[in-house]
Design a protein around this motif. Sequence first.
Motif, PDB file in Angstrom:
ATOM      1  N   SER A  54     -27.394   3.351 -11.165  1.00 60.86           N
ATOM      2  CA  SER A  54     -27.797   3.732 -12.483  1.00 60.86           C
ATOM      3  C   SER A  54     -26.595   3.628 -13.338  1.00 60.86           C
ATOM      4  O   SER A  54     -25.770   3.542 -13.075  1.00 60.86           O
ATOM      5  N   CYS A  59     -32.973   4.990 -19.587  1.00 63.21           N
ATOM      6  CA  CYS A  59     -34.092   5.904 -19.548  1.00 63.21           C
ATOM      7  C   CYS A  59     -34.986   5.710 -18.142  1.00 63.21           C
ATOM      8  O   CYS A  59     -35.542   6.482 -17.671  1.00 63.21           O
ATOM      9  N   CYS A  61     -33.451   4.761 -15.588  1.00 64.69           N
ATOM     10  CA  CYS A  61     -33.056   5.443 -14.396  1.00 64.69           C
ATOM     11  C   CYS A  61     -33.318   6.820 -14.361  1.00 64.69           C
ATOM     12  O   CYS A  61     -33.320   7.526 -13.316  1.00 64.69           O
ATOM     13  N   ASP A  62     -33.178   7.501 -15.657  1.00 64.63           N
ATOM     14  CA  ASP A  62     -33.585   9.160 -15.580  1.00 64.63           C
ATOM     15  C   ASP A  62     -35.126   9.503 -15.334  1.00 64.63           C
ATOM     16  O   ASP A  62     -35.273  10.276 -14.554  1.00 64.63           O
ATOM     17  N   LYS A  65     -34.870   9.139 -11.459  1.00 62.35           N
ATOM     18  CA  LYS A  65     -34.076  10.227 -10.658  1.00 62.35           C
ATOM     19  C   LYS A  65     -35.228  11.464 -10.961  1.00 62.35           C
ATOM     20  O   LYS A  65     -35.239  12.123  -9.859  1.00 62.35           O
ATOM     21  N   ASP A  66     -35.863  11.599 -11.764  1.00 63.51           N
ATOM     22  CA  ASP A  66     -36.756  13.010 -11.943  1.00 63.51           C
ATOM     23  C   ASP A  66     -37.896  12.704 -10.833  1.00 63.51           C
ATOM     24  O   ASP A  66     -38.173  13.848 -10.006  1.00 63.51           O
TER      25      ASP A  66
END
Length: 141
Positions: A54, A59, A61-62, A65-66
């Motif tokens: 990432s 956004c 990638c984020d 991740k979450d």
Amino acid sequence: MASAAAAAMAAVARPASVVLVTRQRARWVFKPLATSSFSSSSTPSSSRKLVLYSKPGCCLCDGLKDKLQAAFLLSGPDSLHDVDLQIRDITSNPEWERAYQYEIPVLAKLHSDGTEETLPRLSPRLGVELLQKKIAAAFRQ
């Protein structure tokens, strides 16, 4: 099932009490506390390893991740509690940046011999339970 995803996502809001996050050079390692505190006999070499390529400000990638953090908290037959997740910033390595600059987020499973196998791209619309099942299935192959 939707309530399990909601509960897992709510638990992510309290990462200090649920997930051990350590900074190791240019990568993050997420490991549920439950697996890190059980026994010293579980060695990192025996656990499954997943790499997320990432970059900051991505956004997609984020979001992934979450969802991965939430998927790690779910239990059941497709549990990911023994998976070590390394998040690699592609801007920290020119080779990664060339390979993945137009593809991130990219998930790859790391084999015991050090080779990586890129997993099929996952839809950002995927729910947490389905994400968990797809990753668990990839490790069974």
